[in-house]
Design an enzyme around this catalytic site. Structure first.
Site, short mmCIF file in Angstrom:
data_model
loop_
_atom_site.label_atom_id
_atom_site.label_comp_id
_atom_site.label_asym_id
_atom_site.label_seq_id
_atom_site.Cartn_x
_atom_site.Cartn_y
_atom_site.Cartn_z
N HIS A 178 0.82 -1.21 0.00
CA HIS A 178 0.00 0.00 0.00
C HIS A 178 0.86 1.26 0.00
CE1 HIS A 178 0.31 -0.09 4.56
NE2 HIS A 178 0.48 1.20 4.34
N ARG A 187 -2.35 11.51 3.45
CA ARG A 187 -3.17 12.15 4.48
C ARG A 187 -4.25 13.00 3.80
NH1 ARG A 187 1.93 11.89 6.54
NH2 ARG A 187 2.05 10.98 8.64
N GLU A 227 -3.97 3.71 1.30
CA GLU A 227 -4.35 3.99 2.69
C GLU A 227 -4.57 5.49 2.84
OE1 GLU A 227 -1.90 4.50 6.74
OE2 GLU A 227 -1.70 2.50 5.84
N ASN A 244 -6.24 12.54 10.11
CA ASN A 244 -5.82 12.96 11.44
C ASN A 244 -6.91 13.84 12.03
OD1 ASN A 244 -3.20 11.71 11.60
ND2 ASN A 244 -2.58 13.15 10.02
N HIS A 248 3.61 11.51 -7.46
CA HIS A 248 2.25 11.14 -7.84
C HIS A 248 2.04 9.65 -7.62
CE1 HIS A 248 4.58 10.42 -11.60
NE2 HIS A 248 3.78 9.35 -11.70
N GLU A 258 -1.48 9.94 -11.86
CA GLU A 258 -1.23 9.75 -13.28
C GLU A 258 -2.07 8.57 -13.76
OE1 GLU A 258 2.61 9.29 -16.26
OE2 GLU A 258 2.77 8.55 -14.20
#
Length: 131
Positions: free
Chosen positions: A6, A10, A53, A57, A72, A122
């Site tokens: 993964h 954020r 993922e 926060n 990217h 992309e």
């Protein structure tokens, strides 16, 4: 050997980001783990075992500074033109399709799109080394 499983980014708004990745790339929530100060949301689809993922926060109100180190994420599709049109029709504002010719004669056809937090993705046509 190690296997990539993964990549994490954020995000500010879970619902907005989950909706974007569902609409843009057919990613569904595979798991959601809620902690006191943050939430992890794992997105995936049947095309790949790789997951994205999303980390939310809690209490963060201002956009993240993506800095100058982030490049990217990349995904591949069979029909780049159709995918570009679909994303445009969905109101997701993909950039123009471009071609990058490699010195060895190969070529990559692609376009970029940004998620709600400004992360660039992309979108590559499945050909050459991206099959």
């Amino acid at each position: 050997m190690a296997r990539l499983i993964h990549s994490m980014i954020r995000v500010l708004d879970e619902a907005r980001s989950v909706a974007f990745y569902k609409t843009a790339f057919g990613l569904d929530v595979a798991d959601r783990i809620d902690f006191d100060s943050f939430t992890l949301i794992y997105l995936s689809n049947a095309e790949s075992g790789f997951e994205l993922e999303l980390t939310v926060n809690k209490g963060t109100q201002t956009p993240y500074d993506l800095g100058n180190g982030y490049g990217h994420l990349a995904v591949s599709v069979d029909d780049l033109g159709a995918e570009h049109a679909r994303l445009k029709d969905a109101g997701l504002s993909p950039r123009d399709i471009k071609t990058l010719d490699a010195p060895d004669g190969g070529a990559a056809r692609f376009f970029f799109i940004e998620d709600p937090d400004g992360y660039r993705i992309e979108v590559l046509e499945r050909s050459w080394r991206f099959a």
